[in-house]
Design an enzyme around this catalytic site. Structure first.
Site, PDB file in Angstrom:
ATOM      1  N   GLU A  51      -7.681   0.382   3.868  1.00  0.00           N
ATOM      2  CA  GLU A  51      -6.815  -0.252   4.878  1.00  0.00           C
ATOM      3  C   GLU A  51      -7.614  -0.791   6.055  1.00  0.00           C
ATOM      4  OE1 GLU A  51      -5.064   2.726   8.103  1.00  0.00           O
ATOM      5  OE2 GLU A  51      -4.365   3.228   6.099  1.00  0.00           O
ATOM      6  N   GLU A  53      10.893  -2.667  -9.182  1.00  0.00           N
ATOM      7  CA  GLU A  53      12.283  -2.422  -9.541  1.00  0.00           C
ATOM      8  C   GLU A  53      13.113  -3.696  -9.650  1.00  0.00           C
ATOM      9  OE1 GLU A  53      13.465   0.441  -6.590  1.00  0.00           O
ATOM     10  OE2 GLU A  53      12.776   2.123  -7.809  1.00  0.00           O
TER      11      GLU A  53
END
Length: 300
Positions: A116, A85
């Site tokens: 992860e 963004e």
């Protein structure tokens, strides 16, 4: 590591939601709303650390460094979202702020939770991204113990990049040896262990602060106006006109013409109107001011 997972604040049971599966819809959303109200207060407790991180990021970006987010699962997705963004909001080069998620682009759309667990993958992703001295990396892990993030921070420190850790537990493993540690203690989740809830909201709030405050200090905002907005569609072109109107006090038609003369650049249009300079001179003054509108206007 696994034996103390239940001791983490983000993994504890929330006494208020123990009969969650027996609640009505209105009871569930009321409870969630009550718990969510604790998030902003928890963030408030760590504002000094957030501000310290902003100042570090600002220094790095001004010197030509880049900002990287590294995370897995929800944490990684939030980092990618915040990075994505920045170009449309602040007109930044896409390379300035990057979000990297364990498992790559596919992990944005589907859970690749095993990624992860690899500390080595964290090391490799930092190297693959070309992180170097002068860059900043933010390692995000709600639990504060994700091996992927630990590996990424270790590799970043090895190349002398600045490091920031962001977690939702006190005294997290990922904070060891970092330059700034941000630990937002939001408490147990409504659904036990689902850190996309309060922890996710807290993380989003902090990431908003890190990039927004940094970009303000980099001159990407004039007053509170989003002057670097990229007018790539009708809505944003209209927004650009209204930003010029708000920044100068002129009317819609005048703003439309001014923007046309300025080649669609809101910053140039505002400098032109405030200084009375033609487009070429306004653009040059803006360039000399490092694209900071206020400084360009006030140049003597």
């Amino acid at each position: 590591m696994g034996e103390n997972l239940h001791q983490l604040h983000t993994e504890m049971r929330n006494a208020a939601s123990e009969r969650l599966d027996q609640m009505s819809a209105v009871e569930i959303v009321t409870l969630m709303n009550q718990e969510d109200q604790k998030v902003a207060l928890a963030v408030q407790q760590v504002l000094p650390a957030i501000a310290e991180a902003v100042e570090l990021i600002e220094r790095a970006l001004k010197a030509g460094g880049r900002l990287f987010y590294f995370g897995a699962g929800t944490s990684g997705r939030l980092g990618v979202l915040d990075a994505a963004e920045c170009p449309p909001t602040f007109g930044t080069d896409p390379a300035m702020v990057r979000g990297i998620i364990a498992g790559g682009a596919q992990a944005m759309l589907e859970a690749i939770e095993g990624a992860e667990d690899s500390q080595q993958l964290g090391h490799e992703d930092v190297r693959r991204a070309g992180v170097k001295q002068g860059d900043v990396i933010v390692g995000i892990a709600a639990s504060g113990r994700t091996p992927y993030v630990i590996g990424a921070l270790e590799e970043a420190k090895a190349v002398h990049a600045w490091t920031i850790s962001l977690s939702c537990n006190p005294d997290p493993n990922i904070s060891q040896g970092v330059d700034v540690s941000i630990n937002i203690v939001v408490g147990p989740e409504v659904v036990t262990g689902s850190t996309r809830l309060k922890a996710g909201s807290a993380t989003k709030m902090v990431l908003n602060m890190l990039t927004t405050a940094s970009m303000v200090h980099l001159g990407k905002v004039y007053g509170n106006l989003m002057i670097n907005v990229q007018a790539t569609n009708w809505k944003l072109r209209e927004r650009a006109k209204h930003i010029v109107m708000q920044g100068t006090g002129i009317n819609y038609l005048e703003a439309e013409k001014l923007l046309l003369d300025a080649g669609g650049d809101v910053r140039v249009a505002i400098v032109m109107q405030k200084t009375g300079l033609p487009v070429a001179e306004a653009s040059e003054r803006l360039r000399r001011a490092g694209n900071r509108v206020r400084e360009a206007i006030e140049e003597t």
